[in-house]
Motif scaffolding. Structure first.
Motif, PDB file in Angstrom:
ATOM      1  N   GLY A  76      -7.819   1.396   8.047  1.00  8.24           N
ATOM      2  CA  GLY A  76      -7.758   0.331   9.037  1.00  8.24           C
ATOM      3  C   GLY A  76      -6.439  -0.406   9.016  1.00  8.24           C
ATOM      4  O   GLY A  76      -5.542  -0.125   8.227  1.00  8.24           O
ATOM      5  N   LYS A  77      -6.360  -1.368   9.912  1.00 14.59           N
ATOM      6  CA  LYS A  77      -5.121  -2.099  10.139  1.00 14.59           C
ATOM      7  C   LYS A  77      -4.637  -2.823   8.882  1.00 14.59           C
ATOM      8  O   LYS A  77      -3.444  -2.852   8.589  1.00 14.59           O
ATOM      9  CB  LYS A  77      -5.357  -3.114  11.253  1.00 14.59           C
ATOM     10  CG  LYS A  77      -4.094  -3.642  11.851  1.00 14.59           C
ATOM     11  CD  LYS A  77      -4.374  -4.496  13.048  1.00 14.59           C
ATOM     12  CE  LYS A  77      -3.068  -4.993  13.639  1.00 14.59           C
ATOM     13  NZ  LYS A  77      -3.300  -5.873  14.776  1.00 14.59           N
ATOM     14  N   GLN A  78      -5.593  -3.376   8.150  1.00 17.23           N
ATOM     15  CA  GLN A  78      -5.214  -4.157   6.970  1.00 17.23           C
ATOM     16  C   GLN A  78      -4.440  -3.305   5.955  1.00 17.23           C
ATOM     17  O   GLN A  78      -3.415  -3.707   5.435  1.00 17.23           O
ATOM     18  CB  GLN A  78      -6.483  -4.708   6.337  1.00 17.23           C
ATOM     19  CG  GLN A  78      -6.263  -6.016   5.642  1.00 17.23           C
ATOM     20  CD  GLN A  78      -7.534  -6.466   4.934  1.00 17.23           C
ATOM     21  OE1 GLN A  78      -8.632  -5.998   5.235  1.00 17.23           O
ATOM     22  NE2 GLN A  78      -7.379  -7.355   3.993  1.00 17.23           N
ATOM     23  N   THR A  79      -4.955  -2.101   5.710  1.00 16.53           N
ATOM     24  CA  THR A  79      -4.282  -1.210   4.769  1.00 16.53           C
ATOM     25  C   THR A  79      -2.940  -0.760   5.325  1.00 16.53           C
ATOM     26  O   THR A  79      -1.942  -0.699   4.611  1.00 16.53           O
ATOM     27  CB  THR A  79      -5.163   0.021   4.497  1.00 16.53           C
ATOM     28  OG1 THR A  79      -6.470  -0.434   4.217  1.00 16.53           O
ATOM     29  CG2 THR A  79      -4.645   0.825   3.343  1.00 16.53           C
ATOM     30  N   ILE A  80      -2.935  -0.430   6.608  1.00 16.61           N
ATOM     31  CA  ILE A  80      -1.695   0.061   7.215  1.00 16.61           C
ATOM     32  C   ILE A  80      -0.608  -1.000   7.104  1.00 16.61           C
ATOM     33  O   ILE A  80       0.542  -0.691   6.783  1.00 16.61           O
ATOM     34  CB  ILE A  80      -1.956   0.464   8.682  1.00 16.61           C
ATOM     35  CG1 ILE A  80      -2.838   1.714   8.709  1.00 16.61           C
ATOM     36  CG2 ILE A  80      -0.652   0.696   9.429  1.00 16.61           C
ATOM     37  CD1 ILE A  80      -3.353   2.078  10.068  1.00 16.61           C
ATOM     38  N   GLU A  81      -0.991  -2.263   7.311  1.00 17.42           N
ATOM     39  CA  GLU A  81       0.006  -3.332   7.252  1.00 17.42           C
ATOM     40  C   GLU A  81       0.594  -3.505   5.849  1.00 17.42           C
ATOM     41  O   GLU A  81       1.751  -3.861   5.697  1.00 17.42           O
ATOM     42  CB  GLU A  81      -0.602  -4.643   7.743  1.00 17.42           C
ATOM     43  CG  GLU A  81      -0.728  -4.641   9.257  1.00 17.42           C
ATOM     44  CD  GLU A  81      -1.323  -5.915   9.820  1.00 17.42           C
ATOM     45  OE1 GLU A  81      -1.264  -6.077  11.040  1.00 17.42           O
ATOM     46  OE2 GLU A  81      -1.857  -6.730   9.034  1.00 17.42           O
ATOM     47  N   GLN A  82      -0.213  -3.217   4.846  1.00 18.57           N
ATOM     48  CA  GLN A  82       0.318  -3.275   3.481  1.00 18.57           C
ATOM     49  C   GLN A  82       1.465  -2.290   3.285  1.00 18.57           C
ATOM     50  O   GLN A  82       2.340  -2.491   2.467  1.00 18.57           O
ATOM     51  CB  GLN A  82      -0.781  -2.906   2.481  1.00 18.57           C
ATOM     52  CG  GLN A  82      -1.597  -4.073   2.014  1.00 18.57           C
ATOM     53  CD  GLN A  82      -2.672  -3.612   1.056  1.00 18.57           C
ATOM     54  OE1 GLN A  82      -2.539  -2.572   0.410  1.00 18.57           O
ATOM     55  NE2 GLN A  82      -3.739  -4.377   0.970  1.00 18.57           N
ATOM     56  N   TYR A  83       1.408  -1.194   4.031  1.00 24.42           N
ATOM     57  CA  TYR A  83       2.416  -0.143   3.903  1.00 24.42           C
ATOM     58  C   TYR A  83       3.525  -0.298   4.935  1.00 24.42           C
ATOM     59  O   TYR A  83       4.280   0.637   5.171  1.00 24.42           O
ATOM     60  CB  TYR A  83       1.771   1.245   4.018  1.00 24.42           C
ATOM     61  CG  TYR A  83       1.008   1.619   2.772  1.00 24.42           C
ATOM     62  CD1 TYR A  83       1.654   2.238   1.708  1.00 24.42           C
ATOM     63  CD2 TYR A  83      -0.338   1.320   2.643  1.00 24.42           C
ATOM     64  CE1 TYR A  83       0.968   2.565   0.557  1.00 24.42           C
ATOM     65  CE2 TYR A  83      -1.033   1.639   1.495  1.00 24.42           C
ATOM     66  CZ  TYR A  83      -0.370   2.266   0.453  1.00 24.42           C
ATOM     67  OH  TYR A  83      -1.051   2.585  -0.690  1.00 24.42           O
ATOM     68  N   SER A  84       3.591  -1.461   5.558  1.00 22.75           N
ATOM     69  CA  SER A  84       4.589  -1.703   6.605  1.00 22.75           C
ATOM     70  C   SER A  84       6.003  -1.329   6.165  1.00 22.75           C
ATOM     71  O   SER A  84       6.798  -0.839   6.954  1.00 22.75           O
ATOM     72  CB  SER A  84       4.531  -3.180   7.004  1.00 22.75           C
ATOM     73  OG  SER A  84       5.570  -3.481   7.877  1.00 22.75           O
ATOM     74  N   GLY A  85       6.310  -1.554   4.890  1.00 26.50           N
ATOM     75  CA  GLY A  85       7.647  -1.253   4.393  1.00 26.50           C
ATOM     76  C   GLY A  85       7.807   0.172   3.906  1.00 26.50           C
ATOM     77  O   GLY A  85       8.872   0.564   3.449  1.00 26.50           O
ATOM     78  N   MET A 130      -0.251  -3.520  -8.309  1.00 25.83           N
ATOM     79  CA  MET A 130      -0.984  -4.757  -8.098  1.00 25.83           C
ATOM     80  C   MET A 130      -0.714  -5.298  -6.697  1.00 25.83           C
ATOM     81  O   MET A 130       0.398  -5.191  -6.191  1.00 25.83           O
ATOM     82  CB  MET A 130      -0.518  -5.784  -9.125  1.00 25.83           C
ATOM     83  CG  MET A 130      -1.420  -6.976  -9.220  1.00 25.83           C
ATOM     84  SD  MET A 130      -0.868  -7.995 -10.604  1.00 25.83           S
ATOM     85  CE  MET A 130      -0.803  -9.556  -9.807  1.00 25.83           C
ATOM     86  N   ASN A 131      -1.754  -5.851  -6.090  1.00 26.43           N
ATOM     87  CA  ASN A 131      -1.614  -6.503  -4.783  1.00 26.43           C
ATOM     88  C   ASN A 131      -2.201  -7.898  -4.861  1.00 26.43           C
ATOM     89  O   ASN A 131      -3.318  -8.064  -5.347  1.00 26.43           O
ATOM     90  CB  ASN A 131      -2.425  -5.766  -3.709  1.00 26.43           C
ATOM     91  CG  ASN A 131      -1.726  -4.532  -3.226  1.00 26.43           C
ATOM     92  OD1 ASN A 131      -0.683  -4.157  -3.735  1.00 26.43           O
ATOM     93  ND2 ASN A 131      -2.321  -3.894  -2.228  1.00 26.43           N
ATOM     94  N   THR A 132      -1.474  -8.864  -4.364  1.00 26.95           N
ATOM     95  CA  THR A 132      -2.007 -10.224  -4.303  1.00 26.95           C
ATOM     96  C   THR A 132      -1.720 -10.756  -2.918  1.00 26.95           C
ATOM     97  O   THR A 132      -0.608 -10.575  -2.414  1.00 26.95           O
ATOM     98  CB  THR A 132      -1.291 -11.137  -5.314  1.00 26.95           C
ATOM     99  OG1 THR A 132      -1.294 -10.478  -6.558  1.00 26.95           O
ATOM    100  CG2 THR A 132      -1.983 -12.464  -5.455  1.00 26.95           C
TER     101      THR A 132
END
Lengths: 803, 181
Positions: free
Chosen positions: A130-139, A749-751
């Motif tokens: 979903g979008k949330q995961t994809i946005e984490q990989y924006s970079g 880690m993700n915060t």
């Protein structure tokens, strides 16, 4: 299954003449499904400017009494529907029929729930990001994001060229659909990453196998479906901007998007992103010349209504990616020297400059599609798309004129026309049928002054499919489909006269010969391929369990690289040669899934087995003496292969704050003719994540992730020996290209936290850390593992504003 | 519906037209410009000025062994050529000399009594390193072995005893058989 709902008003004219008088009219109606005519319960009908209100009963009926003559604005709402408003003129007892489309998917919403699987096939193995995961990989890139899905790994060239691998298969065996368009971006090359800006997508589906026949019959590995944001047909304007800064590469990414919807059904969207990174770093050294400059832009507009809609879309993607300087080698001895060294043989200071060797890619995509819904029958779709892909590769060359002159310049233009019809009027039975016609032209620019790797060719494809599914009862579903594709390749290629005769082509294909120019011969191979594919599957649903079984038959025509390759591959120090007499490869895949999709414990167990007849492999076939010494020759050849594997996923919600996620995948591939394991099969890998969420405090989320990649113990031995002179004495050395690197473990880690900015705007701040322990490692599926370690620690700070 | 059909027809027309307009022109033939497929050694006896030429050419039979007399010095000049088009043989050596900073010619041998050293008149790069185009060869004893000639592109170092010491990419690696009498 999403309920297909349609609201239908039918005002029944009842002759009430006897009692007719002003302000005593009765408004009777019935709300039914557009397709099946079945009544719809619980729709709320309100009349604007009055207190009048009614709810439909089990028969979908309602009545509003005591209305005066005049015009009323009628609002209809249903929990599963979008609000709809229409004008009804009451003239005595007025009769009016109103239609509403209720397919949420068509109207613009795709429900994206990561824990749930939104299916494009009914019985195949499929997972969604979903979008949330994809946005984490924006970079990062598409390939990086997809690795979140079990069974998906990547074939890398460094860290910026990331090619998705589905259950051990990649390149031409994986189709990528970008906004409904099958990406034609020279995907045959293992060093060609998909030309798709991850920031332009809002959901990614991975279908592991060929069971989604609609997209093509040649998806032996699978299909990746990237879908952009869909816009509701209501007055809305929203968007987001994501800024990501990364310590490794010392750069960042800026991605921004804006979406506008109107309640008339019109909408438009704009999206752009820019990424700039310098040299990446391994734990102990700079990976010189690995910078990235990437730009993406897309825009579109469309109109959606009940019966008709269209969408026009354009996207542009451009990248410039540096290739590790130390991986550009001249011959086998250079390779052996690189293998012997622990560090890359060229390490320079960090820079943002991207010099040769490098690649530069431009991809334009334009499409227009439309649909027309026919009541009681289904939906007709029509789409035309055009893609233009230009790829430049720059090598280290001699001569001043050659500094900015590519050694490879390929332009691939593709036109595709697709049409299909979905018969979805029956709730228990769905049928879809469609046609696809494609014309493609490849032009290798001779201005490079280097012999063409891929020749000039025209390709014509024509295919058709029929697929459907049938709900036998509430628990059983059957799915079946069949597809045929014709493909014609009409190429023009110069061979060395010697090569042409040595391979026996002069006897095998005399009809292709055109003319001899010096020591080269021009040939015109025209190759036709007929491919059949199909699928058959079943699903059993009971309680919160789904049991799926599927058989998929896929056929793939050989790609231009497999047919025509003819030359030295620089970073592999190998001469790669294609084979003109290759046939289509045909895969039979059996897959099975047991899934639990509700409750605190959710899991999916998905084993599969495939038998691939005529699997095209690149295998060493001997040595060729050249002016640079002897080179191993790798030839494309067909064999029979088996693949066996399983993907496991599990998650557990301990309480409202704590949860954990686990996945494991394993695949084994075997070349049956050679009786050896297949090359480049991903090693078994395992990922575990523990998450803590505290919604009360700025939606705080902290997760720690551990990725463990086992050593690949099944690999073919393609090593060979060379003799070199050391201190005046000849010694024999083994060139070990086969042995996989050891297992490795990475910690991440993700915060993230969210801060309200008022007026529905919000700011999200995230800190993403990869390879926290700065572990030195090499991955079996990274083609630069011969030369350098993989990436060291990377800290990314991500700021996202939603508006 | 009518407008739909029109659009449909237009699209079909577009696809057909673009398909038909595809050029059936013959692609231009490419003769690689940077290719090196011939290495020539011109070996001159410094006493007699007698010159012998040894040619290694891709796809051709190996050259005759180079015969050197013990105790003598030979002036050796190496040349690199693109002979893929017999009508237009290109001398790549000139280019190598022009781009001396990015190149190094290197010799390696398993004959311990054979000494190969740069000649006084050899070409130099901007740092004063001798390029290795012109060399002097001298040997003693009676033995035989091989001399491997290298053209190294973008070497990491220009000096060294082994090929390893130079790094860079190998553009040419050709072995000549040498007999010392």
């Amino acid at each position: 299954m999403k309920q297909h709902l349609v609201v239908l008003f039918s005002l029944i004219h009842i002759s009430l003449g006897l009692y007719a008088q002003d302000c005593n009219n009765i408004f009777l109606g019935e709300v039914v499904d557009f397709h099946e005519g079945t009544p719809l319960f619980g729709a709320i009908i309100t009349l604007d400017g009055t207190d009048e209100k009614a709810t439909t009963d089990f028969n979908g009926k309602f009545a509003i009494k005591g209305l005066c003559n005049g015009s009323y604005l009628v609002r209809v709402t249903h929990p599963e529907c979008d609000d709809t408003t229409l004008e009804v003129s009451i003239e005595g007892d007025t009769y009016k029929k109103i239609r509403l489309e209720h397919h949420l998917e068509e109207l613009g919403e795709v429900v994206v729930t990561e824990s749930r699987i939104a299916r494009k096939t009914q019985t195949g193995q499929e997972q969604l990001l979903g979008k949330q995961t994809i946005e984490q990989y924006s970079g990062q890139s598409l390939g990086d994001a997809l690795k979140e899905i079990s069974g998906v790994s990547s074939l890398n060239t460094g860290s910026a060229i990331v090619k998705p691998v589905i259950q051990g298969l990649h390149s031409s065996r994986v189709l990528i659909m970008n906004n409904g368009v099958r990406l034609q971006d020279q995907e045959w090359g293992s060093e060609h990453a998909p030309n798709l800006d991850l920031n332009s997508t809002s959901s990614l589906s991975v279908i592991k196998g060929a069971s989604a026949l609609k997209y093509g019959g040649d998806a032996i590995g699978g299909v990746i479906v990237a879908s952009p944001e869909r816009i509701f047909p209501r007055d809305t304007l929203y968007g987001s901007t994501i800024l990501t800064g990364a310590t490794n590469g010392r750069g960042g990414t800026l991605a921004s998007s804006l979406f506008k919807g109107y309640d008339t059904g019109w909408n438009w969207k704009l999206q752009g992103s820019i990424k700039r990174l310098g040299d990446f770093e391994a734990p102990d050294y700079i990976l010189s010349n690995t910078g990235v400059f990437e730009k993406g832009f897309s825009g579109g507009f469309g109109y959606n209504s009940l019966e008709f809609g269209f969408d026009a879309f354009y996207s542009y993607y451009n990248n410039e990616i540096g290739i590790l300087r130390a991986s550009h080698i001249g011959n086998v001895e250079d390779l052996e020297r690189a293998l012997r060294s622990d560090e890359p043989l060229i390490i320079r200071d960090h820079t943002y400059d991207i010099l040769a060797p490098k690649q530069k890619v431009d991809h334009h995509l334009a499409k227009i599609n439309m649909y027309k819904r026919l009541e009681g029958l289904g939906r007709w779709n029509l789409q035309y798309d055009y893609q233009s892909n230009n790829r430049l590769e720059f090598d280290i060359r001699r001569g001043e004129d050659n500094d900015n002159r590519p050694s490879l310049d390929l332009t691939l233009n593709t036109h595709t026309l697709t049409t299909d019809f979905e018969f979805d009027a029956q709730s228990s039975f769905k049928l879809q049928t469609g046609l696809r016609a494609m014309y493609q032209n490849n032009f290798p620019d001779p201005a490079t002054g280097v012999r063409r790797l891929i020749p000039d060719y025209d390709r014509y494809d024509l295919g058709g499919f029929l697929s459907g599914n049938y709900h036998i009862d509430d628990q059983w579903l059957m799915e079946a489909g069949i597809r045929y594709d014709f493909s014609r390749m009409d190429a023009q290629k110069y061979y060395d006269l010697d090569t042409w005769t040595e391979r026996g082509y002069d006897a095998q294909f005399p009809e292709f010969e055109e003319a001899v120019f010096g020591n080269q011969i021009l040939v015109n191979p025209v190759l036709n391929f007929h491919n059949f594919s199909g699928t058959l599957g079943g699903r059993y649903t009971r309680d919160s369990f789904d049991w799926l079984i599927n058989y998929a038959l896929a056929s793939r025509a050989p790609n231009p690289s497999e047919l025509f390759s003819d030359g030295l591959h620089h970073s592999a120090a190998a001469i790669e040669t294609g084979a003109l007499d290759l046939d289509s490869e045909v895969a039979h895949k059996f897959s099975f899934s047991a899934e639990k999709t509700e409750g605190a414990l959710q899991f999916s167990i998905a084993p599969y087995f495939s038998y691939i007849n005529g699997f095209i492999v690149l295998e060493p076939s001997g040595l060729e003496e050249t002016i640079r010494g002897a080179f191993p020759v790798w030839e494309y050849r067909q064999t029979n292969a088996n693949m066996l594997g399983a993907d496991l996923d599990a998650s557990y919600q301990y309480n409202r704050n704590w949860s954990s996620f686990h996945k494991f995948s394993y695949v084994y591939g075997k070349d049956l003719d050679r009786d050896a394991p297949l090359i480049d099969i991903p090693a078994a890998n395992m990922s575990n994540k523990v998450s803590y969420n505290y919604p009360e405090f700025h939606n705080l989320s902290i997760s720690i992730r551990s990725d463990y990649v086992f050593r690949q113990n099944n690999f073919p031995d393609n090593n060979f020996e060379i003799e070199i002179i050391e201190n005046g004495i000849p010694v024999t050395r083994t060139v070990d290209l086969s042995t996989p690197p050891p297992a490795y473990h990475l910690l991440g880690m993700n915060t993230s936290m969210v801060f309200g900015l008022g007026k529905g705007n919000e700011l999200q701040v995230a800190l993403l850390a990869n390879n926290i322990l700065n572990t030195s490692y090499r991955d079996y599926l990274n083609r630069q593992r011969f030369y350098a370690d993989d990436l060291g620690r990377n800290l990314q700070l991500q700021i996202k504003i939603n508006y | 519906m009518k407008s739909f059909l029109k659009i449909n027809l237009a699209l079909v027309a577009l696809i057909v037209l673009s398909a038909c307009s595809s050029d059936d022109d013959t692609p231009e033939q490419i003769n690689e410009e940077e290719l090196i497929d011939r290495v020539v050694l011109e070996i001159t006896d410094t006493d007699t000025q007698a010159m012998e030429t040894f040619i290694w050419e891709e796809g051709a039979t190996a050259p005759e062994p180079i015969v050197l007399n013990s105790g003598k010095t030979y002036a050796v000049e190496i040349g690199f050529f693109n002979a893929s088009n017999p009508g237009n043989i290109i001398d790549i050596t000139e280019e190598v000399i022009e781009e001396a900073d990015e190149h190094q010619v290197f010799y390696e041998t398993d004959i311990s009594s054979l000494t190969i050293s740069p000649a006084g008149g050899d070409f130099e790069d901007t740092q004063g390193n001798k390029l290795g185009i012109l060399t002097n060869w001298s040997a003693t004893g009676t033995t035989s072995g091989a001399v491997t000639t290298y053209l190294v592109h973008e070497p990491v170092s220009k000096t060294g005893t082994d090929r390893d010491d130079l790094g860079g990419e190998t553009d040419v690696q050709v072995a000549f058989t040498v007999v010392i009498n």
